[in-house]
Design an enzyme around this catalytic site. Sequence first.
Site, PDB file in Angstrom:
ATOM      1  N   PRO A 162      68.657 -44.398  70.803  1.00 45.05           N
ATOM      2  CA  PRO A 162      67.571 -42.789  71.555  1.00 45.05           C
ATOM      3  C   PRO A 162      66.961 -43.003  73.310  1.00 45.05           C
ATOM      4  O   PRO A 162      67.635 -43.790  73.460  1.00 45.05           O
ATOM      5  CB  PRO A 162      65.954 -43.956  70.795  1.00 45.05           C
ATOM      6  CG  PRO A 162      66.701 -44.898  69.375  1.00 45.05           C
ATOM      7  CD  PRO A 162      68.522 -45.580  70.438  1.00 45.05           C
ATOM      8  N   HIS A 208      84.301 -19.243  80.106  1.00 41.74           N
ATOM      9  CA  HIS A 208      83.768 -20.797  80.288  1.00 41.74           C
ATOM     10  C   HIS A 208      83.192 -20.103  81.460  1.00 41.74           C
ATOM     11  O   HIS A 208      83.410 -20.688  82.346  1.00 41.74           O
ATOM     12  CB  HIS A 208      85.189 -21.805  80.700  1.00 41.74           C
ATOM     13  CG  HIS A 208      84.649 -23.111  81.319  1.00 41.74           C
ATOM     14  ND1 HIS A 208      85.637 -23.685  80.859  1.00 41.74           N
ATOM     15  CD2 HIS A 208      83.523 -23.492  81.247  1.00 41.74           C
ATOM     16  CE1 HIS A 208      84.927 -24.979  81.293  1.00 41.74           C
ATOM     17  NE2 HIS A 208      83.904 -24.863  82.168  1.00 41.74           N
ATOM     18  N   GLY A 253      79.828 -20.954  81.613  1.00 38.58           N
ATOM     19  CA  GLY A 253      78.155 -21.455  81.545  1.00 38.58           C
ATOM     20  C   GLY A 253      77.572 -21.801  83.573  1.00 38.58           C
ATOM     21  O   GLY A 253      76.449 -21.380  82.713  1.00 38.58           O
TER      22      GLY A 253
END
Length: 325
Positions: free
Chosen positions: A185, A290, A292
Amino acid sequence: MVNSGQRPVVLVTNKETPEKGINKLKLKADVIFPKSHPATREEVLELAGQVDGIMWVGHMPLNGEVLDRGGSRLKAISTMSAGMDYVDVEEFRKRKFPLGYTPIVLNDAVADSAIGLMIAAGRRYHEGRLAIDQSQWTGGPQWLLGQDIKGSTVGIIGLGGIGQTIAKRLKGFDIGQLLYTGRRPKPEAEALGAKLVPQDELLQESDYVFITVPLTNETRHMINESTLAKMKSTAVLVNVARGDIVDQRALVAALKNGTIFAAGLDVVSPEPLPADDELLRLPNAVVIPHLGSATVQTRNNMAEIAALNVLAGIAGTPMFSPYPY
């Protein structure tokens, strides 16, 4: 000739590196570049032994060969990237060699790109543009209907920095449920309203699936024929991580036969992708090269952090952003 004076010398492997980073280096070092652009590996290797540090810009393999050619003079290397799949991190660890990288600073730009791909793929932008180009703008109440974001279930595979930033962006879209996968978590998940689930459940339940995990031996081809078959036929896959996390042949088949609805891809395999690749002929694949982290501010920040890393490593002080090997 490489300077043999008192100031250290730093090799920057790409001449197009943002000036913000170069100027930061020049405050405390002399900077050299390979003569050719793009640089050849042999050029970089030849210069490695003549410098005190290297700003490694690009995805050319960074491994023991570079360190060997650098010899005793080479003191520090920093990449200008967050992903490190092209780096032999184990070799750096064994040698305890100072290695920097530039995560976090690109999270916002990559997350923005991911949301753009989500919308473009889900709403069939590429297919619509193809219709215009082919004089097939027919219109009508059932023409080019896409998928809604409001009320949807969104799954994020890898709730790291980029995944968390995507989750923050999604708050403005009134999604129905946010799922994520991971080894354990995440403390940040509660504030984001994200629920930890097994990967199979995420794939089966999600209307949109984002891939934001690093490329490792474990994650290579994590998305394949079997996992794609678990997704909804109306689902949209968005990959802003690394191309090899997805079995691209399986993805092409899934897009062609309707196993999933669409894909938005900032990363592919190989890169650059050949212009005749079958993926580029699919109307339901939105593919960008690419991009980003490709904003002016983000690349400036990445170059400055990489420069600070190299200078600190040469000086024998902790790097601004050391890679945690």
